[in-house]
Enzyme design. Structure first.
Site, PDB file in Angstrom:
ATOM      1  N   ARG A  50       0.817  -1.094  -0.029  1.00  0.00           N
ATOM      2  CA  ARG A  50       0.159  -0.114  -0.028  1.00  0.00           C
ATOM      3  C   ARG A  50       0.993   1.268   0.035  1.00  0.00           C
ATOM      4  NH1 ARG A  50      -2.732   1.396   4.716  1.00  0.00           N
ATOM      5  NH2 ARG A  50      -3.080  -0.771   5.032  1.00  0.00           N
ATOM      6  N   TYR A 103     -11.546  23.387 -11.994  1.00  0.00           N
ATOM      7  CA  TYR A 103     -11.990  21.812 -12.335  1.00  0.00           C
ATOM      8  C   TYR A 103     -13.372  21.575 -11.532  1.00  0.00           C
ATOM      9  CZ  TYR A 103     -12.290  16.843 -12.668  1.00  0.00           C
ATOM     10  OH  TYR A 103     -12.831  15.354 -12.983  1.00  0.00           O
ATOM     11  N   ASP A 176      -3.037  23.784  -8.741  1.00  0.00           N
ATOM     12  CA  ASP A 176      -3.430  22.758  -9.761  1.00  0.00           C
ATOM     13  C   ASP A 176      -2.805  23.248 -11.150  1.00  0.00           C
ATOM     14  OD1 ASP A 176      -4.590  21.207 -11.762  1.00  0.00           O
ATOM     15  OD2 ASP A 176      -6.803  21.074 -10.725  1.00  0.00           O
ATOM     16  N   LYS A 201      -4.347  13.344 -17.227  1.00  0.00           N
ATOM     17  CA  LYS A 201      -4.327  13.949 -18.438  1.00  0.00           C
ATOM     18  C   LYS A 201      -2.991  14.044 -19.311  1.00  0.00           C
ATOM     19  CE  LYS A 201      -8.452  15.224 -16.992  1.00  0.00           C
ATOM     20  NZ  LYS A 201      -8.594  14.585 -15.629  1.00  0.00           N
TER      21      LYS A 201
END
Length: 383
Positions: A50, A103, A176, A201
């Site tokens: 993890r 966004y 961002d 993206k």
């Protein structure tokens, strides 16, 4: 680390060679658990899948290098997982100032879920530095979150100035930078504390991986808290996705430069189109944020733009309906060009004009892209 340029380091995955096979492509490490030493320790540093995976660490090393992130990078299972981890690392009662245009999914989360965490959020036009300064509450504001260029209106916020305002009030600045990519902007070098990308993206660039990344300028208590949230909530990226992302990063510079060049050429031609009322692209001199973008973006102005068409909503939707090379699909940053009527997607409360089409420029021939859109604009106005 070899003394190579970021382009060369990304292409060769930091110059690593598989020590077992001498392969030039790093292998995928799938193991979720690791052997303890005889003394019950873990001398390799790997304990459990993890938080610990060599393939993920290799991709993170490339991303940290690209962003000049001294504290390294953390990969998440999606851009939303990365972004929300930053807000979850705040304390109840903390105040956040965020870009009004951003966004849409993250904006919706902040409007609905952030309050469950006891976080107060004010949305402002962060390209207006006076409005940003007024919204920041010294001593209470702990995070300023900006998106630049902002999706889908492509406004530009001055990163360096925003960092100065945030730090003066005792807050961190997070950026961002999904629609700029580290090829064109490195927010951490401009004073930001955290940079976030939806790696789905352009970082991956092939529309086949969901991923997010957080990179930090310095290792501190807040960065450690984000790391712990990722570990405890299990939001780390999978090794196969990390492998595909690494593949995409190898060609990032080529794709980003090509896509930005095509976007600029298209924006210039579309600005003169009789059926286009306005082109929103920071690379155009008439864009209100052009001068700031030219200062904080290098080698291009990104791959995203929006156009407002004459004829209103009906003509905009009709135009998207008649494209062939431009694909009607959500998302952005892939090698294929995408077109979308954002107001239909975002729904009530969207700041997006109904006559607006969002364009994600791919790596197809720019002339073909223009011709396809030109024909669609003509047909869309006839419907």
């Amino acid at each position: 680390m070899p003394n190579w340029t970021p382009r060369s380091l990304a292409v060769q995955a930091m110059g690593k060679i598989d020590p077992v096979t001498r392969g030039v492509v790093p292998p995928i490490h799938l193991s979720t658990t690791y052997i303890r030493d005889p003394d019950n320790g873990y001398s390799t540093g790997f304990v459990y899948g993890r938080p610990d995976n060599a393939t993920i660490h290799e991709a993170e090393a490339v991303l940290a290098m690209l962003e000049a992130a001294e504290a390294g990078a953390m990969l998440f299972g999606s851009g939303m997982a990365a972004a929300t981890a930053v807000f979850q690392a705040l304390d109840p009662g903390d105040h956040v100032v965020a870009s009004k245009v951003m966004y849409w999914a993250l904006r919706a989360w902040l409007l609905t879920e952030a309050k469950r965490w006891g976080i107060a959020v004010d949305f402002v036009e962060t390209d207006d530095l006076l409005a940003l300064k007024t919204a920041i509450r010294p001593g209470r504001t702990k995070l300023v979150w900006i998106e630049t260029p902002s999706n889908p209106l492509w406004t530009i916020t001055d990163i360096e100035a925003a960092a100065t305002l945030a730090h003066a009030a005792g807050a961190r600045l997070a950026v961002d930078s999904t629609c700029a990519s580290p090829v064109h902007t490195q927010p951490l070098t401009l004073g930001a504390d955290i940079v976030m990308h939806s790696a789905t993206k352009i970082l991956n660039g092939h529309s086949d991986v969901l991923a997010g990344v957080i990179a930090a300028r310095t290792e501190d208590e807040f960065t450690a808290r984000i790391r712990l949230i990722r570990k405890s909530q299990g939001s780390i990226l999978g090794p196969f996705e990390a492998y595909l992302l690494m593949r995409g990063l190898r060609t990032l510079h080529l794709r980003a430069e090509r896509q930005a060049a095509s976007a600029l050429a298209l924006a210039q031609r579309l600005s003169a189109h009789p059926r286009v009322a306005r082109v929103l692209y920071p690379g155009l001199p008439q864009h209100p944020g052009h001068d700031i973008a030219a200062r904080q973006m290098t080698g291009g102005f990104g791959y995203m733009m929006s156009v407002q068409v004459t004829g209103g909503e009906k003509a905009a939707i009709g135009t998207a309906a008649h494209t062939g090379l431009w694909k009607r699909a959500t998302s952005l940053g892939g090698v294929e060009s995408l077109i979308e009527h954002r107001a239909s997607i975002e729904g009530a409360g969207s700041p997006c004009p109904v006559d607006l089409l969002r364009l994600s420029t791919g790596i197809e021939d720019a002339g073909d892209l223009y011709d396809d859109l030109d024909a669609a604009l003509t047909q869309g106005h006839r419907d």
